[in-house]
Design a protein around this motif. Structure first.
Motif, mmCIF file in Angstrom:
data_model
loop_
_atom_site.group_PDB
_atom_site.id
_atom_site.type_symbol
_atom_site.label_atom_id
_atom_site.label_comp_id
_atom_site.label_asym_id
_atom_site.label_seq_id
_atom_site.Cartn_x
_atom_site.Cartn_y
_atom_site.Cartn_z
ATOM 1 N N ILE A 33 0.854 -1.199 0.000
ATOM 2 C CA ILE A 33 0.000 0.000 0.000
ATOM 3 C C ILE A 33 0.888 1.246 0.000
ATOM 4 O O ILE A 33 1.811 1.361 0.800
ATOM 5 C CB ILE A 33 -0.922 0.035 1.233
ATOM 6 C CG1 ILE A 33 -1.828 -1.197 1.251
ATOM 7 C CG2 ILE A 33 -1.778 1.301 1.233
ATOM 8 C CD1 ILE A 33 -2.707 -1.302 2.472
ATOM 9 N N SER A 34 0.619 2.157 -0.923
ATOM 10 C CA SER A 34 1.393 3.387 -0.999
ATOM 11 C C SER A 34 0.441 4.539 -1.263
ATOM 12 O O SER A 34 -0.764 4.343 -1.382
ATOM 13 C CB SER A 34 2.409 3.294 -2.143
ATOM 14 O OG SER A 34 1.711 3.295 -3.371
ATOM 15 N N LYS A 35 1.019 5.714 -1.385
ATOM 16 C CA LYS A 35 0.214 6.890 -1.693
ATOM 17 C C LYS A 35 -0.541 6.680 -3.012
ATOM 18 O O LYS A 35 -1.664 7.139 -3.165
ATOM 19 C CB LYS A 35 1.134 8.112 -1.798
ATOM 20 C CG LYS A 35 0.492 9.387 -1.297
ATOM 21 C CD LYS A 35 1.521 10.477 -1.042
ATOM 22 C CE LYS A 35 1.943 11.166 -2.318
ATOM 23 N NZ LYS A 35 2.988 12.179 -2.131
ATOM 24 N N LYS A 36 0.106 5.947 -3.918
ATOM 25 C CA LYS A 36 -0.539 5.697 -5.214
ATOM 26 C C LYS A 36 -1.795 4.846 -5.022
ATOM 27 O O LYS A 36 -2.838 5.108 -5.635
ATOM 28 C CB LYS A 36 0.460 4.988 -6.144
ATOM 29 C CG LYS A 36 -0.028 4.896 -7.569
ATOM 30 C CD LYS A 36 1.001 4.175 -8.450
ATOM 31 C CE LYS A 36 0.300 3.537 -9.626
ATOM 32 N NZ LYS A 36 0.999 2.332 -10.092
ATOM 33 N N PHE A 221 -0.307 1.336 7.312
ATOM 34 C CA PHE A 221 -0.278 2.454 6.362
ATOM 35 C C PHE A 221 -1.398 3.444 6.668
ATOM 36 O O PHE A 221 -1.197 4.655 6.657
ATOM 37 C CB PHE A 221 -0.422 1.953 4.916
ATOM 38 C CG PHE A 221 -0.425 3.069 3.901
ATOM 39 C CD1 PHE A 221 0.762 3.561 3.377
ATOM 40 C CD2 PHE A 221 -1.613 3.664 3.483
ATOM 41 C CE1 PHE A 221 0.770 4.612 2.463
ATOM 42 C CE2 PHE A 221 -1.619 4.710 2.571
ATOM 43 C CZ PHE A 221 -0.423 5.183 2.064
ATOM 44 N N LEU A 224 -1.074 5.399 10.005
ATOM 45 C CA LEU A 224 0.158 6.191 10.016
ATOM 46 C C LEU A 224 1.162 5.648 11.030
ATOM 47 O O LEU A 224 1.790 6.402 11.761
ATOM 48 C CB LEU A 224 -0.148 7.671 10.293
ATOM 49 C CG LEU A 224 -1.131 8.342 9.327
ATOM 50 C CD1 LEU A 224 -1.458 9.751 9.791
ATOM 51 C CD2 LEU A 224 -0.554 8.392 7.922
ATOM 52 N N LEU A 324 -8.034 8.385 24.325
ATOM 53 C CA LEU A 324 -7.817 9.291 23.196
ATOM 54 C C LEU A 324 -8.452 8.657 21.963
ATOM 55 O O LEU A 324 -8.119 7.531 21.608
ATOM 56 C CB LEU A 324 -6.317 9.489 22.968
ATOM 57 C CG LEU A 324 -5.906 10.365 21.784
ATOM 58 C CD1 LEU A 324 -6.286 11.813 22.012
ATOM 59 C CD2 LEU A 324 -4.404 10.263 21.534
ATOM 60 N N ASN A 338 1.179 13.151 15.461
ATOM 61 C CA ASN A 338 2.339 13.122 16.357
ATOM 62 C C ASN A 338 2.114 13.977 17.589
ATOM 63 O O ASN A 338 2.435 13.564 18.706
ATOM 64 C CB ASN A 338 3.583 13.628 15.621
ATOM 65 C CG ASN A 338 4.050 12.639 14.583
ATOM 66 O OD1 ASN A 338 3.680 11.462 14.622
ATOM 67 N ND2 ASN A 338 4.838 13.105 13.634
ATOM 68 N N THR A 339 1.572 15.178 17.381
ATOM 69 C CA THR A 339 1.336 16.088 18.502
ATOM 70 C C THR A 339 0.397 15.451 19.521
ATOM 71 O O THR A 339 0.663 15.475 20.723
ATOM 72 C CB THR A 339 0.730 17.411 17.987
ATOM 73 O OG1 THR A 339 1.660 17.999 17.092
ATOM 74 C CG2 THR A 339 0.439 18.370 19.117
ATOM 75 N N ARG A 340 -0.690 14.859 19.031
ATOM 76 C CA ARG A 340 -1.665 14.257 19.950
ATOM 77 C C ARG A 340 -1.081 13.055 20.695
ATOM 78 O O ARG A 340 -1.290 12.901 21.891
ATOM 79 C CB ARG A 340 -2.913 13.854 19.191
ATOM 80 C CG ARG A 340 -3.785 15.043 18.847
ATOM 81 C CD ARG A 340 -4.890 14.669 17.895
ATOM 82 N NE ARG A 340 -5.729 15.801 17.568
ATOM 83 C CZ ARG A 340 -5.417 16.724 16.682
ATOM 84 N NH1 ARG A 340 -4.270 16.647 16.023
ATOM 85 N NH2 ARG A 340 -6.219 17.730 16.446
ATOM 86 N N GLU A 342 2.084 12.365 21.303
ATOM 87 C CA GLU A 342 3.111 12.807 22.242
ATOM 88 C C GLU A 342 2.461 13.391 23.495
ATOM 89 O O GLU A 342 2.863 13.073 24.613
ATOM 90 C CB GLU A 342 3.939 13.885 21.535
ATOM 91 C CG GLU A 342 5.401 13.871 21.844
ATOM 92 C CD GLU A 342 6.059 15.090 21.237
ATOM 93 O OE1 GLU A 342 6.241 15.102 20.005
ATOM 94 O OE2 GLU A 342 6.373 16.028 21.987
#
Lengths: 369, 319
Positions: A33-36, A221, A224, A324, A338-340, A342
């Motif tokens: 699985i990729s962005k494509k 994927f 994230l 969360l 990432n912010t959440r 962390e």
């Protein structure tokens, strides 16, 4: 010989490929699985379908372009919409002009057997038994080693060591064709992962239970790489939802659901589709086990998890466990996640440190030290 | 000589630096607009601090905000922390017993619930930037009012009009509509403030138990109109700290201090005020290793590669 393809879902490709090959057909694994894949899926899917439909469709398009002629897909009978996705995808792909045969597996073993026979032709019983045995063997080895990865990342001596070992393990497991070899790999890599253990990166033990919609949990994927990120933050990830547990439930071989229903009582009494009830019940169970926090992951527009999400604040307060909720779609960006994560891990760590310091203080006072 | 602690908060709209004394008390601050040039503005801020405090010895430095990683590698930060944690730490430090922190910044807004000085729950706006600083900035510019006076207009209103606050695009067209109906400017601005607060409480703070004392911080806390609207909706006083605009920077400076003291670190990782003379450049390229086509960014200090990010896989991990 047919060229059979299937949707990606974590490392499920390994047991599924083994099954198809053992039954004498060619397994055509869609590209990773990729962005494509995502772009293709998003382009041809209805906008408000959830992420699993879009990614599956992307997988199928990429595999059909590589020459696949048969697709195996999972089905179901609601209330989660996933049960209908196979049919929708079939329509979409035909509209796009692809020629193929699609086999949708439903929760009806006899009917599935009949359909599988159409695809695989006459195969003798011993061969079928061996194929299923080997696939399950690989699946269980996979889930068992991955469980070690989930906790091992929190205390690896060299950053990234556990993931490197896991990647090697996957490569080897994919090639294995004998029971003995699978056993040997399982043993070898569990020892290797155990050997990476040093002191906890965080200094304190933080256990986070990951719950929610199964595809989002298993497919890194689309989530994230949430479990890897948590591991890098020094957290031990507790995640019991995987394909082995799903299969055990599907074949009525586990009493897990009874325990979940019992724990969820007082919050939710009905099956609401997907893993909605599991999310509530397991949050209660994990809180009682003493885990530090819960992360719920779900695709945008996921009905069962939205219901669960509205109940979770009450569970969180009454059971005393921070929760969360994270919703993912094709627009979800890394930075916000990432912010959440962390911040959530910080919150749990500060709480735990204070608890520990509090108890040390308490002991000192009591012992007069 | 006593050691001071620095906190650098690089946000979407502003870049702030806070200076704390050896005991963690506030000494000085710098508040600058980021203007999309974080590297230049960080340097500018540090230069200002250096001019005002000659020979400041730095015991520790922390970074935060959406540009925390960049600031971290540029300056050699002892801690690089997300803005939720830093805001909570700063609020709890300045006002022990705080139970709710409302923070509205340039492009995000958050709520943090604390118990006994420890954050126990938080939420952040996920899909919508309505009610954040950027939107207010934009509206102030459209109405030709300096952003500093925006809130004062709201206070003059006797009958605030009702503005649709669900989405910034609709809010703007609704404001234009109300203007054309002939409503007075103060009433429209007051209506906008109320709509923003409703939007915040229904989206970001949904399901959260807001308890007193409530602290309101972030750039938008300077807007008295929003403050008043919060007090009306919550029916309790809302406390705005003196340094509400640099709370993130204060928080990360406090964390840097905690880190250095906890590890009994002799020396901060800070590269020193000479970084203002360093030449920082960056470039980016699209990796062609797989169909993900990650955009990799290289950060150079005086032409030497010091950091790299943007990859999904370990291929570009080594610097």
């Amino acid at each position: 010989m047919r060229k059979i393809t299937f949707p990606h879902m974590g490392e499920l490709r390994i047991p599924v490929k083994a099954l198809i090959q053992e039954l004498g057909q060619e397994a055509l694994e869609p590209p990773k699985i990729s962005k494509k894949t995502l772009d293709l899926g998003v382009q041809y899917s209805p906008e408000f379908a959830c992420l699993p439909l879009k990614i599956n469709l992307g997988n199928f398009i990429e595999a059909l372009e590589m020459g696949a002629d048969t697709i195996i897909m999972g089905g179901g009978c609601g209330p989660c919409r996933f049960g209908f996705y196979g049919e929708v995808q079939q329509e979409l792909l035909r509209e796009m002009g692809y020629q193929f045969e699609m086999l949708v597996l439903e929760p009806d073993l006899l009917e599935d057997y009949r359909r599988l026979k159409q695809v695989f032709g006459r195969v003798n019983c011993r061969k079928i038994a061996r194929a299923i045995y080997l696939a399950i063997k690989k699946l269980r080895a996979l889930d068992s080693i991955y469980k070690m990865v989930l906790s091992g990342r929190a205390s690896e001596k060299v950053e990234g060591e556990v993931d490197r070992l896991y990647d090697h393990f996957l490569e080897q497991l994919d090639l294995a064709t004998e029971r003995a070899r699978i056993n040997q790999l399982h043993k070898e890599y569990s020892n290797l992962i155990k050997a990476t253990a040093g002191p906890l990166k965080k200094g304190v033990e933080i256990n986070i239970g990951v719950l929610g919609e199964i595809y989002l949990i298993i497919e890194s994927f689309v989530n994230l790489n949430i479990e890897k990120k948590l591991g890098q933050l020094g957290v031990i990830v507790r995640r019991e939802i995987n394909m082995s547990s799903w299969l055990a439930h599907f074949l009525h071989l586990s009493n897990e659901m009874k325990l979940i229903e019992k724990a969820a009582r007082g919050y939710l009494r009905n099956f609401i589709g997907g893993h909605g009830l599991d999310t509530i019940g397991n949050t209660v169970r994990y809180a009682r086990k003493g885990y530090d926090g819960i992360i719920q992951v779900a695709p945008f527009t996921c009905m069962p998890e939205i219901i669960a999400q509205t109940i979770l604040p009450a569970v969180s307060v009454r059971e005393g466990i921070p929760v969360l909720s994270l919703i993912f779609d094709e627009h979800t960006a890394d930075a916000g996640l990432n912010t959440r994560l962390e911040a959530f891990v910080d919150l749990l760590t500060r709480k735990k440190r204070k608890q520990l310091e509090g108890s040390i203080y308490h002991e000192q006072v009591l012992s007069g030290g | 000589m006593s050691k001071y602690y620095l906190g650098v908060d690089v946000g979407s709209v502003s870049t702030n630096i806070a200076v704390l004394d050896p005991f963690g008390n506030f000494v000085d601050k710098v508040y600058l607009r980021t203007r999309g040039k974080p590297v230049q503005v960080i340097k500018e801020g540090l230069r200002l601090i250096q001019e005002r405090h000659n020979d400041l010895e730095v015991g520790g430095i922390g970074s935060t905000g959406s540009g925390r990683k960049l600031a971290g590698v540029m300056l050699g930060a002892d801690v690089i922390k997300n803005e939720i944690t830093t805001h909570a730490v700063a609020a709890a430090h300045l006002l022990s017993g705080v139970k709710t922190v409302i923070e509205i910044g340039g492009q995000d807004s958050k709520i943090i619930i604390l118990q006994e000085g420890i954050p126990v729950d938080f939420a952040m706006n996920s899909v919508c930037a309505a009610g954040t600083g950027s939107f207010l900035d934009q509206q102030a510019a459209r109405l030709d009012i300096p952003i500093e006076e925006f809130g004062d207009y709201a206070l003059q209103a006797a009958n605030p009009v009702r503005i649709a606050g669900r989405c910034s695009v609709f809010a703007e067209s609704d404001m234009i509509h109300k203007q054309q109906l002939g409503h007075e400017l103060p009433e429209i601005i007051a209506g906008l403030c109320q709509a923003m607060v409703r939007n915040y409480l229904n989206n970001v703070a949904k399901g959260k138990d807001i308890k007193k004392p409530v602290v309101f911080q972030g750039g938008v806390a300077a807007n008295v109109g929003i403050k008043q609207a919060f007090e009306r909706e919550l029916d309790c006083p809302v406390i705005i700290p003196d340094n509400h605009d640099v709370m993130g920077a204060i928080g990360t400076a406090l964390l840097a201090r905690e880190e250095v003291l906890r590890k009994k670190q002799q020396k901060s990782k800070f590269k020193g005020f000479t970084v203002t003379d360093f030449d920082f450049t960056s470039n980016s390229f699209e990796c062609e290793g797989c169909p993900n086509q990650c955009e990799i960014v290289n950060i150079y200090q005086n032409e030497e590669l010091i950091a790299r990010w943007g990859a999904r896989c370990p291929r570009w991990e080594a610097v």
